[in-house]
Design a protein around this motif. Structure first.
Motif, PDB file in Angstrom:
ATOM      1  N   HIS A 139       0.826  -1.219   0.000  1.00 21.98           N
ATOM      2  CA  HIS A 139       0.000   0.000   0.000  1.00 21.98           C
ATOM      3  C   HIS A 139       0.856   1.263   0.000  1.00 21.98           C
ATOM      4  O   HIS A 139       0.599   2.200  -0.751  1.00 21.98           O
ATOM      5  CB  HIS A 139      -0.975   0.008   1.189  1.00 21.98           C
ATOM      6  CG  HIS A 139      -2.133  -0.915   0.972  1.00 21.98           C
ATOM      7  ND1 HIS A 139      -2.171  -2.175   1.496  1.00 21.98           N
ATOM      8  CD2 HIS A 139      -3.257  -0.766   0.248  1.00 21.98           C
ATOM      9  CE1 HIS A 139      -3.289  -2.775   1.117  1.00 21.98           C
ATOM     10  NE2 HIS A 139      -3.971  -1.936   0.363  1.00 21.98           N
ATOM     11  N   GLU A 184       3.516  11.829  -9.911  1.00 17.71           N
ATOM     12  CA  GLU A 184       2.907  13.158  -9.995  1.00 17.71           C
ATOM     13  C   GLU A 184       3.940  14.270  -9.822  1.00 17.71           C
ATOM     14  O   GLU A 184       3.861  15.305 -10.487  1.00 17.71           O
ATOM     15  CB  GLU A 184       1.795  13.302  -8.969  1.00 17.71           C
ATOM     16  CG  GLU A 184       0.912  14.452  -9.344  1.00 17.71           C
ATOM     17  CD  GLU A 184      -0.311  14.537  -8.494  1.00 17.71           C
ATOM     18  OE1 GLU A 184      -1.295  13.842  -8.808  1.00 17.71           O
ATOM     19  OE2 GLU A 184      -0.277  15.278  -7.500  1.00 17.71           O
ATOM     20  N   GLU A 220       2.840   6.550  -6.975  1.00 12.21           N
ATOM     21  CA  GLU A 220       1.918   7.570  -7.510  1.00 12.21           C
ATOM     22  C   GLU A 220       2.418   8.980  -7.192  1.00 12.21           C
ATOM     23  O   GLU A 220       2.323   9.892  -8.017  1.00 12.21           O
ATOM     24  CB  GLU A 220       0.523   7.370  -6.912  1.00 12.21           C
ATOM     25  CG  GLU A 220      -0.167   6.119  -7.423  1.00 12.21           C
ATOM     26  CD  GLU A 220      -1.348   5.676  -6.565  1.00 12.21           C
ATOM     27  OE1 GLU A 220      -1.914   4.617  -6.870  1.00 12.21           O
ATOM     28  OE2 GLU A 220      -1.694   6.371  -5.579  1.00 12.21           O
ATOM     29  N   SER A 221       2.963   9.132  -5.998  1.00 10.49           N
ATOM     30  CA  SER A 221       3.431  10.466  -5.587  1.00 10.49           C
ATOM     31  C   SER A 221       4.637  10.894  -6.413  1.00 10.49           C
ATOM     32  O   SER A 221       4.761  12.050  -6.809  1.00 10.49           O
ATOM     33  CB  SER A 221       3.795  10.469  -4.093  1.00 10.49           C
ATOM     34  OG  SER A 221       2.678  10.089  -3.334  1.00 10.49           O
ATOM     35  N   GLN A 231       2.753   1.596  -3.357  1.00 11.12           N
ATOM     36  CA  GLN A 231       1.881   2.090  -4.431  1.00 11.12           C
ATOM     37  C   GLN A 231       1.667   3.605  -4.298  1.00 11.12           C
ATOM     38  O   GLN A 231       1.735   4.352  -5.279  1.00 11.12           O
ATOM     39  CB  GLN A 231       0.527   1.345  -4.361  1.00 11.12           C
ATOM     40  CG  GLN A 231      -0.477   1.763  -5.405  1.00 11.12           C
ATOM     41  CD  GLN A 231      -0.006   1.477  -6.833  1.00 11.12           C
ATOM     42  OE1 GLN A 231       0.711   0.500  -7.086  1.00 11.12           O
ATOM     43  NE2 GLN A 231      -0.367   2.358  -7.756  1.00 11.12           N
ATOM     44  N   PHE A 232       1.433   4.040  -3.072  1.00 18.25           N
ATOM     45  CA  PHE A 232       1.218   5.475  -2.822  1.00 18.25           C
ATOM     46  C   PHE A 232       2.484   6.268  -3.184  1.00 18.25           C
ATOM     47  O   PHE A 232       2.415   7.343  -3.774  1.00 18.25           O
ATOM     48  CB  PHE A 232       0.861   5.672  -1.342  1.00 18.25           C
ATOM     49  CG  PHE A 232       0.303   7.027  -1.014  1.00 18.25           C
ATOM     50  CD1 PHE A 232      -1.070   7.259  -1.012  1.00 18.25           C
ATOM     51  CD2 PHE A 232       1.146   8.084  -0.693  1.00 18.25           C
ATOM     52  CE1 PHE A 232      -1.583   8.517  -0.704  1.00 18.25           C
ATOM     53  CE2 PHE A 232       0.647   9.342  -0.384  1.00 18.25           C
ATOM     54  CZ  PHE A 232      -0.721   9.557  -0.391  1.00 18.25           C
ATOM     55  N   ARG A 252      -3.652  15.413  -5.319  1.00 17.90           N
ATOM     56  CA  ARG A 252      -4.635  14.704  -4.483  1.00 17.90           C
ATOM     57  C   ARG A 252      -4.616  15.236  -3.056  1.00 17.90           C
ATOM     58  O   ARG A 252      -5.633  15.300  -2.378  1.00 17.90           O
ATOM     59  CB  ARG A 252      -4.328  13.208  -4.448  1.00 17.90           C
ATOM     60  CG  ARG A 252      -4.449  12.548  -5.763  1.00 17.90           C
ATOM     61  CD  ARG A 252      -5.882  12.175  -6.034  1.00 17.90           C
ATOM     62  NE  ARG A 252      -5.970  11.607  -7.362  1.00 17.90           N
ATOM     63  CZ  ARG A 252      -7.026  10.959  -7.815  1.00 17.90           C
ATOM     64  NH1 ARG A 252      -8.088  10.820  -7.059  1.00 17.90           N
ATOM     65  NH2 ARG A 252      -7.041  10.464  -9.019  1.00 17.90           N
ATOM     66  N   ARG A 291      -4.905   7.980  -2.996  1.00 22.00           N
ATOM     67  CA  ARG A 291      -4.036   8.043  -4.168  1.00 22.00           C
ATOM     68  C   ARG A 291      -2.946   9.058  -3.893  1.00 22.00           C
ATOM     69  O   ARG A 291      -3.224  10.155  -3.417  1.00 22.00           O
ATOM     70  CB  ARG A 291      -4.817   8.484  -5.417  1.00 22.00           C
ATOM     71  CG  ARG A 291      -5.973   7.582  -5.824  1.00 22.00           C
ATOM     72  CD  ARG A 291      -5.515   6.227  -6.345  1.00 22.00           C
ATOM     73  NE  ARG A 291      -4.582   6.329  -7.455  1.00 22.00           N
ATOM     74  CZ  ARG A 291      -4.944   6.410  -8.737  1.00 22.00           C
ATOM     75  NH1 ARG A 291      -6.204   6.395  -9.060  1.00 22.00           N
ATOM     76  NH2 ARG A 291      -4.026   6.496  -9.694  1.00 22.00           N
TER      77      ARG A 291
END
Ligand SMILES: Cc1cc2nc3c(=O)[nH]c(=O)nc-3n(C[C@H](O)[C@H](O)[C@H](O)COP(=O)(O)OP(=O)(O)OC[C@H]3O[C@@H](n4cnc5c(N)ncnc54)[C@H](O)[C@@H]3O)c2cc1C
Length: 477
Positions: A56, A67, A63-64, A59-60, A213, A208
């Protein structure tokens, strides 16, 4: 023609462009390129038998980082991404691409500062370390770093009275990058040796990663839903997205700064409403600062079994007991539901964390460091100082040495009276009536049959006698 100054920004737990002092400062003279290293040590097995960072959070993080890369491109720059140890990657990038200086945010705990030292020892250009992960800046504290008060209330009252929170540093308007550098690829979760996450619609929020976000969540919690107006009274909730802010994963990865949150809360107070709940958000963020400053004061003692108290303890460390706790098979529904939520989603409420930690460290009389390491592995919002500091606190080796513990059944009754939370995470108890939902072993065999659950088979019997464990805890001091 003079060559322009080239700055490399080494991003770590500061995956943002707003309120990022190194980025802003570098943007004021010359070109700027970012670098993020996926350090393999973050994904290794620990001595406890599980990975240091599980899916978890990984994955975060992915994504960070993704971005952040897009944001830097929008500003005119790039983010270089590599898989490897920063102390090996940073000097290579600096040398191969002729950077003139390195900027980064400093961390405070030993694993991170050791890497920092190795990085700065291995480069021959100038570097500057910035401070950017707390709400109150280190230089604005009304006391010396090594003599922060040992009682939180004293710390809070003094910073509130004698210090003030700085305004966030604005996002740079434009960056000059270097498009000749090969930026590299963000690894997939499988490349880090982890399994992809399975979304679960029971999650309090589909977290996310990324700066945008983070801001969306902040705007939602403050100006759109105005849920912050009730925060103080809802923050101990267990079900639903908005009982608490859920800012923690973005804060932990630095997608947003505590200073930016503080600033927005004050804007909300000015423009919309000011009450004890809006204050309480700032109050909780002071706890976050407190654990960070405490980690500076006490160094590696925060990771020792006896904690900052230096207590001599002899606790259990057997895998069988630990696995029952970790997997949510203790037979105490309130603990199990929380652990299963953590395992399934990477998140657990503050109330859940307090109870799960208290149960392991106090009722099971287990070495709390195993639990802290497990939370480190699983939490999407893992923050070294907040995690180890809160664990130590609950194990009574932290800042409050009193023999404090939670009465799990009272807590379950208070925060999950109807058993809705427990039934969500323990579907085997879905038909069990309120009267028994927190103590299903109290049902007769007939009642179990009626409610379609066999205790000892479908759901475990309690692994300990809770009442006896409280007697043991009370007799300790
Ligand atoms: C055993 C244990 C382990 C914990 N581990 C972590 C961790 O690894 N990372 C983490 O961010 N928090 C940790 N916490 C603190 C707290 O549980 C979470 O910050 C909170 O549940 C996150 O949800 P939220 O953002 O909705 O919190 P909110 O209630 O909305 O609080 C707002 C913010 O204030 C800060 N905050 C709130 N409570 C605390 C606290 N007790 N200590 C420090 N900061 C706090 C967080 O940054 C949080 O995001 C831990 C608590 C316990 C008891």
């Amino acid at each position: 023609m003079n060559r322009i100054m080239k700055t490399l920004i080494w991003f770590r737990n500061d995956l943002r462009t707003t309120d990022h002092e190194p980025l802003k400062k570098a943007s004021e003279s010359g070109s700027v390129v970012g670098l993020y290293c996926f350090d393999p040590r973050m994904f290794e097995q620990t001595k406890y038998g599980f990975v240091k960072t599980d899916s978890h959070r990984a994955q975060f993080l992915i994504e960070s980082v993704r971005e952040l890369g897009s944001e830097l491109v929008k500003l005119g720059s790039q983010l270089i991404v590599r898989v490897g140890k920063p102390e090996e990657i940073v000097p290579l990038i600096i040398e191969n691409h002729q950077f003139d200086r390195l900027y980064f945010h400093g961390e405070v705990t030993s694993e991170e500062t050791t890497v920092e030292e190795k990085v700065t020892d291995s480069i021959s250009v100038d570097f500057q370390k910035f401070w950017g992960n707390t709400m109150y800046h280190r230089d604005d504290l009304p006391f010396d770093l090594l003599s922060i008060p040992d009682v939180f209330t004293n710390f809070r009252k003094k910073v509130e009275k004698y210090s003030s929170v700085r305004k966030p540093v604005p996002k740079p308007e434009l960056l000059i990058g270097d498009d000749k550098i090969e930026i590299g690829e963000i690894p997939a979760i499988e490349d880090l040796g982890l399994k992809p996450i399975q979304p679960d619609d029971r999650s309090v929020l589909m977290f996310r990663g990324g700066e945008n976000r983070a801001w969306l969540r902040l705007k939602h919690y403050l100006f759109e839903s105005e849920k912050i107006k009730d925060y103080k009274y809802t923050r101990n909730g267990l079900l639903g997205a908005d009982y608490s802010s859920k800012f923690s994963p973005w804060l932990a990865h630095g997608c947003i700064s505590a200073r930016s949150i503080h600033h927005e809360v004050e804007m909300f107070e000015e423009r919309v409403h000011k009450n004890v709940s809006t204050y309480w958000m700032k109050f909780e963020l002071i706890w976050r600062d407190y654990f960070r400053y405490s980690a500076i004061k006490y160094g590696d003692q925060i990771f020792k079994q006896g904690g900052i108290q230096g207590k001599k303890l002899n606790k259990k460390t057997d895998s069988e007991t630990f696995n029952k706790w970790a997997e949510g098979r203790t037979g105490i529904p309130f603990v199990d539901a929380n652990m299963r939520e953590l395992n399934t989603t990477g998140y657990m409420s503050n109330r859940g964390r307090q109870n799960a930690a208290s149960f392991l460290a106090q009722n099971l009389d287990f070495d709390w460091r195993w639990g802290a390491a497990y939370f480190e592995s699983k939490l999407i919002d893992y923050d070294v100082c907040s995690n180890w500091g809160n664990w130590a606190y609950n194990a009574t080796v932290g800042h409050d040495p009193r023999n404090r513990y939670f009465n799990i059944l009272n807590q379950a009754d208070k925060y999950d009276k109807k058993g809705e939370y427990v039934r969500r995470w323990l579907p085997e108890l879905r038909l069990v009536p309120q009267e028994f939902v927190h103590e299903p072993d109290k049902m007769s065999v007939d009642q179990q049959a009626l409610n379609e659950v066999e205790i000892g088979k479908d759901y475990p019997k309690p692994m300990i006698d809770l009442e006896k464990s409280y007697e043991m805890i009370r007799s300790r001091d």
